[in-house]
Scaffold this active site. Structure first.
Site, PDB file in Angstrom:
ATOM      1  N   LYS A  73     -15.093   8.469  15.392  1.00 46.51           N
ATOM      2  CA  LYS A  73     -14.327   8.043  14.199  1.00 46.51           C
ATOM      3  C   LYS A  73     -13.906   9.223  13.323  1.00 46.51           C
ATOM      4  O   LYS A  73     -12.866   9.176  12.681  1.00 46.51           O
ATOM      5  CB  LYS A  73     -15.144   7.055  13.364  1.00 46.51           C
ATOM      6  CG  LYS A  73     -15.239   5.678  13.974  1.00 46.51           C
ATOM      7  CD  LYS A  73     -15.959   4.704  13.044  1.00 46.51           C
ATOM      8  CE  LYS A  73     -15.992   3.313  13.639  1.00 46.51           C
ATOM      9  NZ  LYS A  73     -16.537   2.299  12.741  1.00 46.51           N
ATOM     10  N   ASP A 109     -11.689  -1.282   9.388  1.00 42.05           N
ATOM     11  CA  ASP A 109     -12.998  -1.918   9.128  1.00 42.05           C
ATOM     12  C   ASP A 109     -13.027  -2.547   7.734  1.00 42.05           C
ATOM     13  O   ASP A 109     -13.326  -3.733   7.573  1.00 42.05           O
ATOM     14  CB  ASP A 109     -14.128  -0.886   9.225  1.00 42.05           C
ATOM     15  CG  ASP A 109     -14.531  -0.595  10.659  1.00 42.05           C
ATOM     16  OD1 ASP A 109     -14.316  -1.462  11.532  1.00 42.05           O
ATOM     17  OD2 ASP A 109     -15.070   0.502  10.903  1.00 42.05           O
ATOM     18  N   GLY A 132     -26.277  -0.448   1.424  1.00 41.70           N
ATOM     19  CA  GLY A 132     -25.904   0.522   2.451  1.00 41.70           C
ATOM     20  C   GLY A 132     -24.876   1.502   1.928  1.00 41.70           C
ATOM     21  O   GLY A 132     -24.150   1.212   0.954  1.00 41.70           O
ATOM     22  N   GLY A 134     -23.490   3.840   4.587  1.00 40.03           N
ATOM     23  CA  GLY A 134     -23.005   4.450   5.823  1.00 40.03           C
ATOM     24  C   GLY A 134     -21.517   4.164   6.021  1.00 40.03           C
ATOM     25  O   GLY A 134     -20.796   3.827   5.063  1.00 40.03           O
ATOM     26  N   GLY A 135     -21.071   4.270   7.268  1.00 42.63           N
ATOM     27  CA  GLY A 135     -19.647   4.123   7.570  1.00 42.63           C
ATOM     28  C   GLY A 135     -19.082   2.774   7.146  1.00 42.63           C
ATOM     29  O   GLY A 135     -17.999   2.700   6.543  1.00 42.63           O
ATOM     30  N   ALA A 136     -19.820   1.685   7.414  1.00 42.61           N
ATOM     31  CA  ALA A 136     -19.307   0.354   7.075  1.00 42.61           C
ATOM     32  C   ALA A 136     -19.223   0.179   5.556  1.00 42.61           C
ATOM     33  O   ALA A 136     -18.226  -0.320   5.023  1.00 42.61           O
ATOM     34  CB  ALA A 136     -20.202  -0.730   7.689  1.00 42.61           C
ATOM     35  N   ARG A 161     -26.914   9.979   0.251  1.00 42.68           N
ATOM     36  CA  ARG A 161     -25.786   9.238   0.839  1.00 42.68           C
ATOM     37  C   ARG A 161     -25.205   8.235  -0.158  1.00 42.68           C
ATOM     38  O   ARG A 161     -24.003   8.072  -0.265  1.00 42.68           O
ATOM     39  CB  ARG A 161     -26.297   8.489   2.079  1.00 42.68           C
ATOM     40  CG  ARG A 161     -25.385   8.605   3.262  1.00 42.68           C
ATOM     41  CD  ARG A 161     -26.127   8.030   4.432  1.00 42.68           C
ATOM     42  NE  ARG A 161     -25.259   7.869   5.570  1.00 42.68           N
ATOM     43  CZ  ARG A 161     -25.585   7.178   6.642  1.00 42.68           C
ATOM     44  NH1 ARG A 161     -26.771   6.580   6.709  1.00 42.68           N
ATOM     45  NH2 ARG A 161     -24.755   7.073   7.647  1.00 42.68           N
ATOM     46  N   GLY A 250     -20.574 -11.629   9.865  1.00 42.18           N
ATOM     47  CA  GLY A 250     -20.003 -10.387  10.404  1.00 42.18           C
ATOM     48  C   GLY A 250     -18.847 -10.607  11.361  1.00 42.18           C
ATOM     49  O   GLY A 250     -18.067  -9.685  11.618  1.00 42.18           O
TER      50      GLY A 250
END
Ligand code: NDP
Length: 285
Positions: A73, A109, A132, A134-136, A161, A250
């Protein structure tokens, strides 16, 4: 034979590596069949060292585009000719689209998530809590910021992060945002409109894993969403529904990022219902 055919300038693909049939493939090809498109969507495994050659190959072979997954990605970006707005902000591409002679990196996404959310509410003016960083979470946070949310809280286990994402949202996107370090069961503030699990907690095979969240703080006016596609009815989704919340599983995000990819590549608007049913055959519902 109904169509003229000659053998000029062709390479006929024969994959030596096993080409896995994955759920996304089943979902996208169900849409192609539904719309009578003689297109294919194939999963091809590419080693990190071969990514540049693979993109040059896609260009040479006239691919309309492709999706890419972790770790490609971010690594794919130097091989592309440009980025869409949100992909540039996120620094990650999950969908490459041919536009004329150029290959442009998009990120569907977060857009897919927002499209799923719009089936229940307009994100503009809403207060959102995201678990979260992260990427999502990044993809969802950026798209929600672009969609005009009023406030974002990022709840994450690792502080660095989480703060990095808040900096992006508050700094570059000018959305009031704060960070909450995740320890113990998080209590959702009562004024929250939307609660999103964007961690990997609950993903198969850890289907009974519990999100550290005080579920008694979930109220019926809240929408609760989970990015976990497998299984679709995660423990969070079941707990939130039992508390009277409206829920988005999801599969909603997965289907809608697929809808956007197909629209980018083919120009048609596929039927999300057909795509969801293809996934439900694999994951259940
Ligand atoms: P990343 O690895 O980039 O991020 C994972 C996040 O989960 C991090 O914030 C991490 O926290 C947190 N996390 C993981 N385990 C725990 C734990 N036990 N306790 C607390 N926090 C935890 O993954 P992605 O963001 O790329 O993906 C996350 C999930 O989103 C995946 O399960 C993936 O399947 C799903 N996804 C779904 C899509 C869909 O279309 N439905 C699309 C894309 C992703 P920390 O920073 O502290 O490590």
């Amino acid at each position: 034979m109904k169509q003229p055919w000659n053998f000029k300038q062709e390479l006929t693909a024969c994959f030596g590596k096993p080409v896995a049939e994955n759920p996304t493939q089943a979902m996208v090809e169900a849409a192609y069949r539904q719309h009578g498109l003689a297109w294919r969507y194939l999963t091809i495994e590419v080693d990190a060292a071969d990514l540049g050659d693979a993109v040059r190959g896609a260009r040479a072979m006239g691919f309309a585009g492709f999706n890419c997954t972790i770790p490609h990605k971010v690594a794919v970006i130097p091989y592309l000719d440009g980025l869409g707005e949100s992909a540039a902000l996120m620094g990650a591409v999950n969908c490459v689209v041919r536009r004329g002679r150029e290959l442009i990196g998009e990120n569907t996404d977060g857009k897919g998530f927002v499209q799923a959310l719009r089936t229940l509410t307009d994100p503009a003016g809403k207060r959102v809590v995201i678990f979260g960083a992260g990427g999502a979470a990044r993809a969802i946070g950026v798209e929600l910021a672009l969609a005009g949310v009023r406030h974002l809280t990022i709840v994450n286990r690792s502080e660095a992060r989480g703060r990095e994402l808040v900096e992006l949202l508050a700094g570059k996107l000018h959305v009031p945002s704060d960070f909450a370090l995740w320890h113990g069961d998080y209590r959702v503030p009562p004024e929250t409109d939307v609660v999103i699990n964007a961690t990997s907690i609950g993903l198969f095979p850890d289907v009974d894993a519990r999100l550290p969240l005080d579920v008694t703080t979930l109220s019926p006016h809240m929408i609760v969403a989970d990015v976990i596609p497998n299984p679709p009815r995660t423990r969070l989704i079941r707990d939130a529904a039992a508390r009277g919340c409206r829920v988005i599983d999801g599969l909603g995000m997965l289907v809608n990022q697929g809808v956007l990819g197909i629209r980018y590549w083919t120009g048609i608007d596929p039927d999300p219902g057909v795509m969801r049913r293809a996934l439900e055959e694999i994951f259940g519902n």
